[in-house]
Structure formats: structure tokens, C-alpha cells
Enzyme design. Sequence first.
Site, short mmCIF file in Angstrom:
data_model
loop_
_atom_site.label_atom_id
_atom_site.label_comp_id
_atom_site.label_asym_id
_atom_site.label_seq_id
_atom_site.Cartn_x
_atom_site.Cartn_y
_atom_site.Cartn_z
N LYS A 154 0.83 -1.20 0.00
CA LYS A 154 0.00 0.00 0.00
C LYS A 154 0.87 1.25 0.00
O LYS A 154 0.68 2.15 -0.83
CB LYS A 154 -0.93 0.02 1.21
CG LYS A 154 -1.91 1.18 1.20
CD LYS A 154 -2.63 1.32 2.52
CE LYS A 154 -1.81 2.14 3.50
NZ LYS A 154 -2.56 2.55 4.70
N ASP A 172 -6.52 0.85 0.84
CA ASP A 172 -6.62 1.13 2.27
C ASP A 172 -8.00 0.69 2.74
O ASP A 172 -8.75 0.04 2.01
CB ASP A 172 -6.34 2.60 2.56
CG ASP A 172 -7.42 3.52 2.02
OD1 ASP A 172 -8.37 3.04 1.34
OD2 ASP A 172 -7.34 4.74 2.29
#
Length: 283
Positions: A154, A172
Site C-alpha cells: 500500500k 486502504d
Amino acid sequence: MSSSTPGTTGKKAKAATTAKAAAPRKAPKAESHLAMVRRARRINRELAEVYPYAHPELDFRNPFELLVATVLSAQTTDLRVNQTTPALFAAYPTPEDMAAAVPEEMEEIIRPTGFFRAKTKSLMGLSAALRDEFGGEVPGRLEDLVKLPGVGRKTANVVLGNAFGVPGITVDTHFGRLVRRWKWTDEEDPVKVEAVVAGIFPKSEWTMLSHRVVFHGRRICHARKPACGACPIAPLCPSYGEGETDPEKARKLLKYEMGGYPGQRLSPPADYPGKPAPALGAG
């Protein structure tokens, strides 16, 4: 010719009607993969019209600052990170400076972001790696970034997409929640979600898609009470009705610039329509 007791016909008709009403309704026709892809791409196009100014909500001036800010953003808000990083970067502007920091002093600066001891260890570790292995520069490859302490896919995709222009999908909590509500996938694992969504959209859309979805999740499609009645893509959402559907009540749930309030950044882009967020301690 058969005979019947008076009222029998009426009773039979009523029974038939009752049985018909009680019969289970047919399940809605399953959406084909192609139909889902078309709907997903339409959602992206409509979000692009709603949020033409979508952007990363972390303040940064270079790849190193974005990398550090993204690591700090774990388990806290981007606003709190943005309020904290000015003092952090004033004290440690380069990887060399951060790698040589006194841990206790850095911990005190980043304390507002939570988990400050673990984050200090990660930031000093990744700074040392940048100094020793990459000449003090943030690498522009996924395989190099994920080797740095505290950096996962991420974080790497955030840095690649926004500091290097390399397409990436940032999964997320907001992104994962919305793509499941929209029935793009039922996967929970972020890596699997990333792979599924990457197969729906062309690479050129990945970075901006991530911003638009996260913007929508923070402003309208909230985790606990989505503002369904104020959602511009409600006709395309199979989960419509999970939240408040009354338009007036839904409008009161809107956040940030959609509700007339400051966003997450102290230094937003020039085209951002909302107000800059306040500095730490300013309210």
C-alpha cells in the site's frame, strides 16, 4: 357439471392469492462479469466528475516526505500526520538526518500520530536503508520499496503513483470497503483486492481511481453511516440503503469540502475547493 358450495370459489381465489403472496420472490438475476466491469467503469467516470480535484491527502514536497508521511499514516488520520510532519521534516529533512536521529527526540515529535515508538524504529530503519543502499534517494521500483522497514504494498503504491507517476492501486480501509459495497469483489485480503481491481481498469486509471474511491469513502460513503441519500452514484450502487437515504439527513453526514469543512491537508493543491486544514494546536 360439478357443483360447489357457495363461497368456495371466493375462498379458493383468496387462498391462491395468499399463497402467491407468501411464495418466495425470485432472486435478482446475477450480474455478469462484463456487466459488473461496465458498471465499475461508469462509477469511476462519475467519480471523476464529482472529484476532479482528487489528490493524495498527505502533504509532501518530495518522494522522501511522501514515504515518511505514508508510514506515519498507519492507524491515524492524514490530517494528524499533516499536522505533525512540518516539525519532523524541519528536524530531519533528509534520510541521512533521520537515520542519525536520537530515537527519543523523534518519538516526541511524532507522538500525536500514535504507535510512535514502532514508527520511529521504522522511519530510522528505512532512512538508514535509503542512505546505505540507495544513495539517499527513494527508489522508484515496487520491489525495492517493499524491502524497506515499515513499507508494504500500500505504501509503495502511494509513493510510486504520486511521487514517480508509476500507476498503482492503493488498497486502504476506505478502498476495500467501497469496492466490496459496489460488488466489484468480495475479497478481504488487500493484495487480492488489488489484483481484482487491476483486472477491471486499465493501468492508466489506477492511481486516480484510488484517489477518487478514497475521497468518496471519506466524504460520503462512510464506514458506519454512509450518506446514501446524498450519493451521486446511488443508482449504480447495489448496497444503496445501507445508510441514510433521506436526502436532508444524508446531507448532514457529508464531510470535508462536501459539507463545507476543511479537508485533510494544510497545504492542498491550488484547485482544491475546500479550506486548508488547521495546523497542530490551531483548532
